[in-house]
Structure formats: structure tokens, C-alpha cells
Write an enzyme that holds these catalytic residues in place. Structure first.
Site, PDB file in Angstrom:
ATOM      1  CB  THR A   1      30.260  14.536 136.893  1.00 24.17           C
ATOM      2  OG1 THR A   1      31.506  14.154 136.319  1.00 24.17           O
ATOM      3  CG2 THR A   1      30.532  15.547 137.988  1.00 24.17           C
TER       4      THR A   1
ATOM      5  CG  HIS B   1      39.321  19.233 136.851  1.00 17.90           C
ATOM      6  ND1 HIS B   1      40.397  19.990 137.232  1.00 17.90           N
ATOM      7  CD2 HIS B   1      38.692  19.928 135.881  1.00 17.90           C
ATOM      8  CE1 HIS B   1      40.419  21.095 136.523  1.00 17.90           C
ATOM      9  NE2 HIS B   1      39.402  21.090 135.684  1.00 17.90           N
TER      10      HIS B   1
ATOM     11  CG  ASP C   1      27.707  14.915 126.557  1.00 18.02           C
ATOM     12  OD1 ASP C   1      28.580  14.253 127.151  1.00 18.02           O
ATOM     13  OD2 ASP C   1      27.313  14.619 125.418  1.00 18.02           O
ATOM     14  CB  THR C   2      32.280  18.673 126.568  1.00 18.94           C
ATOM     15  OG1 THR C   2      31.896  19.454 127.690  1.00 18.94           O
ATOM     16  CG2 THR C   2      33.244  19.472 125.728  1.00 18.94           C
TER      17      THR C   2
ATOM     18  N   GLY D   1      42.308  15.972 127.614  1.00 18.11           N
ATOM     19  CA  GLY D   1      41.583  15.741 126.357  1.00 18.11           C
ATOM     20  C   GLY D   1      42.282  16.360 125.147  1.00 18.11           C
TER      21      GLY D   1
ATOM     22  CG  ASP E   1      42.607  21.318 127.195  1.00 14.29           C
ATOM     23  OD1 ASP E   1      41.626  21.713 126.549  1.00 14.29           O
ATOM     24  OD2 ASP E   1      42.626  21.251 128.439  1.00 14.29           O
TER      25      ASP E   1
ATOM     26  CG  HIS F   1      34.186  24.028 126.038  1.00 15.88           C
ATOM     27  ND1 HIS F   1      35.522  24.339 125.949  1.00 15.88           N
ATOM     28  CD2 HIS F   1      34.132  22.795 126.595  1.00 15.88           C
ATOM     29  CE1 HIS F   1      36.234  23.325 126.397  1.00 15.88           C
ATOM     30  NE2 HIS F   1      35.414  22.381 126.803  1.00 15.88           N
TER      31      HIS F   1
END
Ligand code: IMP
Length: 199
Positions: free
Chosen positions: A8, A12, A69-70, A150, A152, A177
Site C-alpha cells: 500500500t 495512515h 481490500d475493504t 471514506g 465513516d 473491520h
């Protein structure tokens, strides 16, 4: 110390994992291994995408690595946006647009159930290990809070009255998650990894 690449460029995420694995693994970013290519994510599932990213690194660099991956799965939308969460509002659009699209799609909808799912693919010596974490909750009817990123501001986890964006990041990380998937990864790396054959 054993080196592990986190596939990645998200600063963060790198900082968060670097802290957790400190002293046990030397965590490398894509920059550290001079990988500047855009890694393809063409799978139809979170698992396929996480796998694709990890094997991309393993096949080219032969270094132990992991990637994540989310997706946000919304029951009333047939589990959309799911694997398309990052580009739900279209290519080149941002999180603001994605959130607006979700709120619009759920206008008047009573069933607000949703879950975030995060899949981590770890490759050790060419062998893959998958870890999954999920957070169940509801989609709010409007944005709340300014922290996080995102989706949130519109996600309220079960058992809490605050959205993810209203929570302290330490609290969010313990129940999110990604937090759950990372806990499984770390447990594996610290408990099982030392005993893997040919590691
Ligand atoms: P990624 O797989 O981490 O890149 O996540 C895909 C998309 O899901 C991102 O563009 C974010 O919009 C969203 N997302 C991932 N993790 C979170 C989170 O913890 N909170 C809110 N949105 C998230």
C-alpha cells in the site's frame, strides 16, 4: 529482523501497522521496494483483489508481503457498493461523492443494515493466508462527525450511538473491520509464523 512488505502507499495504514509490528518485523512500503507501478485490482471480490495485489508483489519481488481490500456492503442495496466501494460514484470521484450517492440510494429506506468487510492476504514464502474482519452497523440518514475517512460519517456500528467519524481513532480501530482483520494477522505473525516450515 524479518522484512515484510505492506502493498500500500496509504501512509495512515503504514504507520498504524508499523507501530503494531514494531520489534518483530521490519515493515516496508511499496516505495521502499521501488515499486511505483499501479497495482491492478480487477477482481470481483475483496478476497480476489487482496490476493491479486499480494501475488503481484510476490511474483515480481519474491518478498513476503500482505495487502488489504475493504468494502461497505449495504443490505438494501444488494450488498452494494461492496468491492466497488472506492469508485461507487464513478471513476475519478471522491469519498464525498460516494457518501452522497449512498444517502441518495437509501432515501426513504427503512432497512439501513450494513457492514464493512476487510480482507487481508498475506503471502509467506509463496503460500497465501487470508484474514477477514467485519464491523456490522447501520447507515445513518445524514453525515455525522469529522474524523476518519471514506464512509465513516454515515456508518454507526452496532451497540454505539456515534458514527465512526465521531469516534476517537483508537476506539474505531479496536472495533473496525480493519482492526479485527489486523488483529488476526498480528496474532498469526506473532504466534504461528515462527513455527512455519521454510519461512
Ligand atoms: P480500501 O480497500 O482500503 O482502499 O477501501 C475501499 C474504499 O472503502 C475506500 O475508498 C473507502 O472509501 C472505503 N473504506 C475503507 N475503509 C474504510 C473505513 O475504515 N471507513 C470508511 N470507509 C472506508
Amino acid at each position: 529482523m524479518h522484512q515484510l512488505v505492506f502493498a500500500t502507499n496509504n501512509e495512515h495504514k503504514l504507520r498504524e501497522l508499523g507501530e503494531i509490528l514494531k520489534g518483530e518485523f521490519s515493515l516496508l512500503s511499496l516505495n521502499d521496494i521501488s515499486c511505483s507501478e499501479e497495482i491492478p485490482e480487477t477482481g470481483n471480490t475483496l478476497e480476489a483483489n487482496a490476493s491479486q495485489k499480494s501475488f503481484y508483489i510476490w511474483d515480481r519481488y519474491k518478498i513476503d508481503c500482505f495487502s488489504d481490500d475493504t468494502g461497505l456492503e449495504i443490505a438494501a442495496l444488494n450488498n452494494e457498493p461492496g468491492v466497488r466501494s472506492a469508485r461507487y460514484a464513478g471513476e475519478g470521484r471522491n469519498s464525498e461523492d460516494n457518501v452522497t450517492k449512498v444517502l441518495h440510494a437509501l432515501q426513504g429506506e427503512k432497512n439501513r443494515k450494513a457492514c464493512f468487510r476487510c480482507v487481508i492476504s498475506l503471502i509467506i514464502n509463496g503460500k497465501e493466508y487470508l484474514f477477514e474482519g467485519r464491523a456490522d452497523g447501520e447507515i445513518l440518514t445524514e453525515r455525522r462527525g469529522a474524523a476518519g475517512f471514506g464512509y465513516d460519517p454515515i456508518f454507526c456500528p452496532d451497540g454505539y450511538s456515534q458514527s465512526f467519524a465521531e469516534m476517537d481513532s483508537l476506539v474505531k480501530n479496536t472495533l473496525s473491520h480493519r482492526g479485527h482483520a489486523v488483529q488476526k494477522l498480528v496474532r498469526f505473525l506473532t504466534d504461528d509464523y515462527p513455527y512455519l516450515p521454510n519461512r
